[in-house]
Scaffold this active site. Structure first.
Site, PDB file in Angstrom:
ATOM      1  CE  LYS A 170     -13.895  20.910 -13.028  1.00 34.07           C
ATOM      2  NZ  LYS A 170     -14.396  20.925 -11.632  1.00 34.07           N
ATOM      3  N   GLY A 201     -10.516  19.976  -8.814  1.00 37.40           N
ATOM      4  CA  GLY A 201     -10.225  21.399  -8.863  1.00 37.40           C
ATOM      5  C   GLY A 201     -11.403  22.185  -9.371  1.00 37.40           C
ATOM      6  N   GLY A 203     -13.390  25.069 -12.058  1.00 31.67           N
ATOM      7  CA  GLY A 203     -13.595  25.178 -13.500  1.00 31.67           C
ATOM      8  C   GLY A 203     -12.591  26.106 -14.156  1.00 31.67           C
ATOM      9  CD  GLU A 204     -11.717  31.132 -14.371  1.00 34.38           C
ATOM     10  OE1 GLU A 204     -11.162  31.592 -15.368  1.00 34.38           O
ATOM     11  OE2 GLU A 204     -12.953  31.058 -14.247  1.00 34.38           O
ATOM     12  CB  VAL A 206      -8.979  21.415 -13.338  1.00 35.73           C
ATOM     13  CG1 VAL A 206      -8.827  20.019 -13.944  1.00 35.73           C
ATOM     14  CG2 VAL A 206      -8.024  21.570 -12.159  1.00 35.73           C
ATOM     15  N   GLY A 207     -10.915  22.967 -15.376  1.00 38.83           N
ATOM     16  CA  GLY A 207     -11.933  22.889 -16.433  1.00 38.83           C
ATOM     17  C   GLY A 207     -11.468  23.586 -17.706  1.00 38.83           C
ATOM     18  CD  GLU A 245     -25.781  15.056 -23.046  1.00 37.43           C
ATOM     19  OE1 GLU A 245     -26.925  15.540 -22.950  1.00 37.43           O
ATOM     20  OE2 GLU A 245     -25.468  14.224 -23.901  1.00 37.43           O
ATOM     21  CB  CYS A 279     -30.292  18.593 -17.053  1.00 39.27           C
ATOM     22  SG  CYS A 279     -29.889  16.864 -17.154  1.00 39.27           S
ATOM     23  CD  GLU A 379     -31.468  23.960 -16.409  1.00 32.20           C
ATOM     24  OE1 GLU A 379     -30.365  24.536 -16.457  1.00 32.20           O
ATOM     25  OE2 GLU A 379     -31.623  22.773 -16.710  1.00 32.20           O
TER      26      GLU A 379
END
Ligand code: NAD
Length: 479
Positions: A170, A201, A203-204, A206-207, A245, A279, A379
């Site tokens: 995803k 899709g 995150g809500e 499919v994640g 990560e 990152c 960050e």
């Protein structure tokens, strides 16, 4: 318009079971450039079932077959160079030269590197009368962010395929089109049906679906800390292995024996790459107190060599940030730095002159930053540098490690002993000395809140393997 409303499941493009779509914007123009489907749990279930069905046969392929497969993927990837460069510039806003030299190149490198690692990788070894086997972990759910669309997905996919694991990917809904090209590449390279599956899709649905799916054995996630926590909580319900990560606030320690202008160039280029949306970016620059003024002058001199501008323009080095949300976040941190009393060396709030449309920000450098300021601890994920001074090497190391993160660290210096002291003292997963280039046979991943697990090279492949010991068999006869 790029409109891709289908998912790639079991070797073919299939319609979503839902009808919702997600608009994708070009951050340089703020215009909609296409749509993807907002995938459903039914879509995900189909993809997981396909990956599960493909697993027994794929996990038993020989490493020679998988080396060939990875090289065929790399060959097909090379054929799609122009498309990859174009799509990353459109969906991420990376300047064409960066899309080519960084994004395209990094993605490709992982397939070649995984093939190379496999040549010497031993899946079976005998140790003191037992057989130790390394076996593919199973179905892997891969969740990736927007900042390196081909790199993040490719490092995970290459490692998984090298190990013999099947996957469901995803990608970020902000930059989904590069992954669609990857699916086309895998199809052209003859990746067996069901080995690679793509469900687009949010995150809500499919994640969350991936991290809590009972039929997914392993989740590899790259993204933000809060989402990493959620994924770990969900995965715990089925004792699913997780690799994370996450973010960073990486220090660059500049020693007093290094040429200041050269050091400033290294520091600035590490800051502005990908508009600071990296990152492992070096965002805390630690300089000897006696060199502060010389260093800030050098930074001011070097910065114009990295111009901000239209990504379609060959001379631009920095494009816009990926979204309005990211733009507002970075503006908030620049305001915070001013409020906290840091000295603005260059940049500041607002858009660079002449770039009113698009999510462009000014590369910004603060001096006289204290390590406990918010801009030194959180960050920012944009081109904002905090210059912090130190009196001696011990203090530099203490400041470098005074962070919840531990993804990367940088040392710039001549004296090998001092360089080694700093490199071995920073609690982070990847230390880069001076201007060393990327090395994908190295490991990548974080200490502390920067994550769990490692990517790249042999270390990435290991993540997708389980270890089995077989005792009592005749040694030398792999079971
Ligand atoms: P994000 O965490 O918001 O999203 C990453 C991915 O997770 C996206 O695909 C998103 O759709 C998905 N997601 C969102 N909510 C989810 C949920 N509840 N369950 C499962 N998946 C969910 O991060 P982002 O904004 O895309 O990326 C920026 C962040 O990623 C930064 O914090 C950065 O440091 C981090 N990052 C880390 C690395 C690394 O290798 N360590 C690399 C790139 C980015």
């Amino acid at each position: 318009m790029r409109t891709h409303l289908q998912h790639f499941i079991n070797g073919e493009w299939v319609d979503s079971t839902g009808s919702e779509t997600i608009d994708v914007l070009n951050p340089a123009t703020e215009e909609v450039i296409g749509q993807i489907s907002n995938g459903t749990t039914e879509d995900l279930d189909k993809a997981v079932a396909a990956a599960r069905a493909a697993f027994p046969a794929f996990s038993r392929t020989t490493k020679e077959e998988r080396i060939e497969l990875l090289n065929r993927i790399a060959d097909e990837y090379e054929k799609r160079k122009d498309d990859i460069v174009e799509v990353i510039t459109e969906e991420l806003g990376a300047p064409l030269s960066i899309s080519e030299k960084v994004h395209y190149t990094l993605g490709l490198a992982h397939y070649r590197q995984a093939a190379k690692e496999l040549e010497t990788f031993e899946f079976t070894e005998t140790r003191g009368g037992k057989v130790i086997r390394k076996e593919a972990i199973g179905v892997s759910g891969l969740i990736t962010p927007w900042n390196f669309p081909t790199n993040q997905a490719s490092t995970k996919i290459a490692s998984a395929l090298a190990a013999g694991s099947t996957v469901v990917l995803k990608p970020s809904e902000l930059t989904p089109f590069a992954a669609i090209i990857l699916a086309e590449i895998f199809q052209a390279a003859g990746v067996p049906k069901g080995v690679f599956n793509l469900v687009n899709g949010n995150g809500e649905v499919v994640g969350n679906g991936i991290s809590s799916h009972p039929d997914i054995d392993f989740v590899s996630f790259t993204g933000s800390g809060p989402v990493g926590q959620k994924i770990t909580e969900n995965a715990a319900k089925h004792i699913k292995k997780v690799a994370l990560e996450l973010g960073g606030k990486s220090p660059m320690v500049i020693l007093d024996d290094y040429d200041t202008k050269k050091a400033a160039k290294i520091a600035v280029s590490a800051l502005v790459l990908n508009s600071g949306q990296v990152c492992s970016a070096a965002t805390r620059t630690l300089v000897p107190k006696s060199k502060l003024e010389e260093f800030t002058e050098a930074v001011k001199e070097v910065l114009p060599n990295f111009p901000v501008g239209d990504p379609q323009n060959e001379s631009s080095f920095m494009g816009p940030l990926v979204s309005e949300k990211q733009y507002n976040r970075v503006q908030g941190y620049i305001e915070k730095g001013l409020e906290e009393g840091a000295t603005l060396v260059v940049g500041g709030t607002g858009k660079p002159e002449g770039l009113d449309q698009g999510y462009y920000v000014k590369p910004t450098v603060f001096a006289n930053v204290k390590n406990d300021m918010v801009i030194a601890q959180e960050e920012i994920f944009g081109p904002v540098m905090s210059i912090i001074t130190y009196e001696d090497l011990d203090e530099a190391i203490e400041i470098a490690n005074d962070t919840v993160y531990g993804l990367a660290g940088y040392v710039v210096g001549e004296d090998e002993e001092k360089v080694e002291k700093v490199a071995s003292s920073i609690r982070a997963g990847l230390i880069t000395v001076n201007d060393a280039p990327f090395d994908f046979s190295a490991s990548f991943g974080g200490y502390k809140q920067s994550g769990i697990g490692r990517e790249w090279g042999v270390f990435g492949i290991e993540e997708y393997l389980e270890i089995k010991s077989v005792v009592g068999v005749r040694v030398g006869v792999p079971s």
